[in-house]
Design a protein around this motif. Sequence first.
Motif, PDB file in Angstrom:
ATOM      1  N   VAL A  66       3.511  10.377  -1.459  1.00 54.31           N
ATOM      2  CA  VAL A  66       2.747   9.038  -1.365  1.00 54.31           C
ATOM      3  C   VAL A  66       3.332   8.316  -0.339  1.00 54.31           C
ATOM      4  O   VAL A  66       2.155   7.667   0.115  1.00 54.31           O
ATOM      5  CB  VAL A  66       3.256   8.528  -2.613  1.00 54.31           C
ATOM      6  N   SER A  67       4.513   8.236   0.249  1.00 53.46           N
ATOM      7  CA  SER A  67       4.522   7.394   1.121  1.00 53.46           C
ATOM      8  C   SER A  67       5.640   7.721   2.215  1.00 53.46           C
ATOM      9  O   SER A  67       6.716   8.481   1.430  1.00 53.46           O
ATOM     10  CB  SER A  67       5.039   5.962   0.724  1.00 53.46           C
ATOM     11  N   THR A  68       5.830   7.817   3.598  1.00 51.96           N
ATOM     12  CA  THR A  68       6.612   7.882   4.716  1.00 51.96           C
ATOM     13  C   THR A  68       6.769   6.560   5.165  1.00 51.96           C
ATOM     14  O   THR A  68       6.002   5.973   5.675  1.00 51.96           O
ATOM     15  CB  THR A  68       6.384   8.775   5.467  1.00 51.96           C
ATOM     16  N   GLY A  69       8.382   6.322   5.219  1.00 56.39           N
ATOM     17  CA  GLY A  69       8.420   5.056   5.678  1.00 56.39           C
ATOM     18  C   GLY A  69       9.449   5.031   6.744  1.00 56.39           C
ATOM     19  O   GLY A  69       9.476   5.995   7.784  1.00 56.39           O
ATOM     20  N   SER A  70      10.477   4.130   7.031  1.00 55.72           N
ATOM     21  CA  SER A  70      11.302   4.087   8.261  1.00 55.72           C
ATOM     22  C   SER A  70      12.743   4.449   7.424  1.00 55.72           C
ATOM     23  O   SER A  70      12.783   4.923   6.679  1.00 55.72           O
ATOM     24  CB  SER A  70      11.501   2.689   8.801  1.00 55.72           C
ATOM     25  N   LEU A  71      13.665   4.171   8.335  1.00 58.23           N
ATOM     26  CA  LEU A  71      15.130   4.291   7.969  1.00 58.23           C
ATOM     27  C   LEU A  71      15.496   3.938   6.631  1.00 58.23           C
ATOM     28  O   LEU A  71      16.243   4.518   5.719  1.00 58.23           O
ATOM     29  CB  LEU A  71      16.196   3.913   9.002  1.00 58.23           C
ATOM     30  N   ASN A  72      15.170   2.562   6.432  1.00 55.30           N
ATOM     31  CA  ASN A  72      15.710   2.033   5.120  1.00 55.30           C
ATOM     32  C   ASN A  72      14.486   1.480   4.324  1.00 55.30           C
ATOM     33  O   ASN A  72      14.753   0.548   3.424  1.00 55.30           O
ATOM     34  CB  ASN A  72      16.440   1.023   5.508  1.00 55.30           C
ATOM     35  N   THR A  73      13.147   1.800   4.641  1.00 53.52           N
ATOM     36  CA  THR A  73      12.046   1.221   3.576  1.00 53.52           C
ATOM     37  C   THR A  73      10.714   2.048   3.684  1.00 53.52           C
ATOM     38  O   THR A  73      10.859   2.745   4.524  1.00 53.52           O
ATOM     39  CB  THR A  73      11.732  -0.198   4.289  1.00 53.52           C
ATOM     40  N   SER A  74      10.169   1.888   2.565  1.00 58.36           N
ATOM     41  CA  SER A  74       8.861   2.671   2.481  1.00 58.36           C
ATOM     42  C   SER A  74       7.899   1.949   1.655  1.00 58.36           C
ATOM     43  O   SER A  74       8.363   1.496   0.568  1.00 58.36           O
ATOM     44  CB  SER A  74       9.164   3.897   1.838  1.00 58.36           C
ATOM     45  N   ILE A  75       6.789   1.720   2.178  1.00 51.59           N
ATOM     46  CA  ILE A  75       5.783   0.871   1.647  1.00 51.59           C
ATOM     47  C   ILE A  75       4.836   1.595   0.437  1.00 51.59           C
ATOM     48  O   ILE A  75       4.729   2.744   0.722  1.00 51.59           O
ATOM     49  CB  ILE A  75       4.931   0.338   2.623  1.00 51.59           C
ATOM     50  N   VAL A  76       5.151   1.132  -0.781  1.00 48.28           N
ATOM     51  CA  VAL A  76       4.490   1.820  -2.114  1.00 48.28           C
ATOM     52  C   VAL A  76       3.567   0.646  -2.477  1.00 48.28           C
ATOM     53  O   VAL A  76       4.008  -0.489  -2.753  1.00 48.28           O
ATOM     54  CB  VAL A  76       5.484   2.284  -3.011  1.00 48.28           C
ATOM     55  N   HIS A  77       2.484   1.095  -2.940  1.00 43.46           N
ATOM     56  CA  HIS A  77       1.595   0.268  -3.926  1.00 43.46           C
ATOM     57  C   HIS A  77       1.049   1.141  -4.865  1.00 43.46           C
ATOM     58  O   HIS A  77       0.761   2.296  -4.776  1.00 43.46           O
ATOM     59  CB  HIS A  77       0.405   0.061  -2.852  1.00 43.46           C
ATOM     60  N   PRO A  78       0.900   0.734  -6.141  1.00 40.84           N
ATOM     61  CA  PRO A  78       0.507   1.530  -7.462  1.00 40.84           C
ATOM     62  C   PRO A  78      -0.717   2.031  -7.168  1.00 40.84           C
ATOM     63  O   PRO A  78      -1.108   3.217  -7.750  1.00 40.84           O
ATOM     64  CB  PRO A  78       0.470   0.346  -8.413  1.00 40.84           C
ATOM     65  N   ARG A  79      -1.688   1.527  -6.166  1.00 43.67           N
ATOM     66  CA  ARG A  79      -3.009   2.197  -6.215  1.00 43.67           C
ATOM     67  C   ARG A  79      -2.796   3.665  -5.558  1.00 43.67           C
ATOM     68  O   ARG A  79      -3.535   4.423  -5.961  1.00 43.67           O
ATOM     69  CB  ARG A  79      -3.713   1.387  -5.425  1.00 43.67           C
ATOM     70  N   GLU A  80      -2.022   3.793  -4.511  1.00 41.43           N
ATOM     71  CA  GLU A  80      -1.756   4.925  -4.001  1.00 41.43           C
ATOM     72  C   GLU A  80      -1.019   5.939  -4.763  1.00 41.43           C
ATOM     73  O   GLU A  80      -1.280   7.314  -4.851  1.00 41.43           O
ATOM     74  CB  GLU A  80      -0.997   4.917  -2.550  1.00 41.43           C
ATOM     75  N   VAL A  81      -0.270   5.577  -5.579  1.00 37.89           N
ATOM     76  CA  VAL A  81       0.398   6.459  -6.763  1.00 37.89           C
ATOM     77  C   VAL A  81      -0.401   6.766  -7.625  1.00 37.89           C
ATOM     78  O   VAL A  81      -0.515   8.164  -7.714  1.00 37.89           O
ATOM     79  CB  VAL A  81       1.751   5.793  -7.171  1.00 37.89           C
ATOM     80  N   PHE A  82      -1.074   5.939  -8.331  1.00 38.59           N
ATOM     81  CA  PHE A  82      -2.034   6.279  -9.487  1.00 38.59           C
ATOM     82  C   PHE A  82      -3.334   7.030  -9.060  1.00 38.59           C
ATOM     83  O   PHE A  82      -3.897   7.790  -9.705  1.00 38.59           O
ATOM     84  CB  PHE A  82      -2.167   5.033 -10.408  1.00 38.59           C
ATOM     85  N   LYS A  83      -3.806   7.012  -7.678  1.00 40.16           N
ATOM     86  CA  LYS A  83      -4.962   7.358  -7.358  1.00 40.16           C
ATOM     87  C   LYS A  83      -4.600   9.088  -7.365  1.00 40.16           C
ATOM     88  O   LYS A  83      -5.399   9.751  -7.693  1.00 40.16           O
ATOM     89  CB  LYS A  83      -5.191   7.076  -5.828  1.00 40.16           C
ATOM     90  N   ARG A  84      -3.523   9.255  -6.897  1.00 38.23           N
ATOM     91  CA  ARG A  84      -3.100  10.863  -6.985  1.00 38.23           C
ATOM     92  C   ARG A  84      -2.764  11.474  -8.488  1.00 38.23           C
ATOM     93  O   ARG A  84      -3.417  12.250  -8.742  1.00 38.23           O
ATOM     94  CB  ARG A  84      -1.736  11.136  -5.913  1.00 38.23           C
TER      95      ARG A  84
END
Length: 149
Positions: A66-84
């Motif tokens: 769903v998301s690829t972030g940085s060393l210590n964070t990843s941006i996640v939005h419910p829309r991106e999760v539930f679309k899949r």
Amino acid sequence: MINISFLNLRVIKENSGRYDVSKKIQSPEDVFEVVQKVIKASEYPEENLWMITLDTKNNITGIFTVSTGSLNTSIVHPREVFKRAMLQNAASIIVCHNHPSGDSTPSTEDINITKRLYEAGEILGIKLLDHIIAGDNSYTSLKEQGLIN
């Protein structure tokens, strides 16, 4: 007159991993086994969030990055999760992400996004069963922590 586009949505298999399909997801340990053996989360140097889609009998139907972030964070939005999840016709989902530091302790952001995903799933009728945080040979289940009903 204007042109109207006809569109089509598809799920395309990009890769596959071996897992005993007769084994249903029944516990956080089962999910962690998938995270280690199929996703291989410990091999990623940055935070990634994956979603596992399940059918009504808790059989895995797909795994999505769903998301690829940085060393210590990843941006996640419910829309991106539930679309899949909707494209996969999921009955329920489990999200999991890695902590490259090796410490599976949930951050405040991890707890907040879990609550948002749970609420969104309740509205959409796709239950969030758990959120697993993978560290070095250890994990934290936010369901076991009491953050998911």
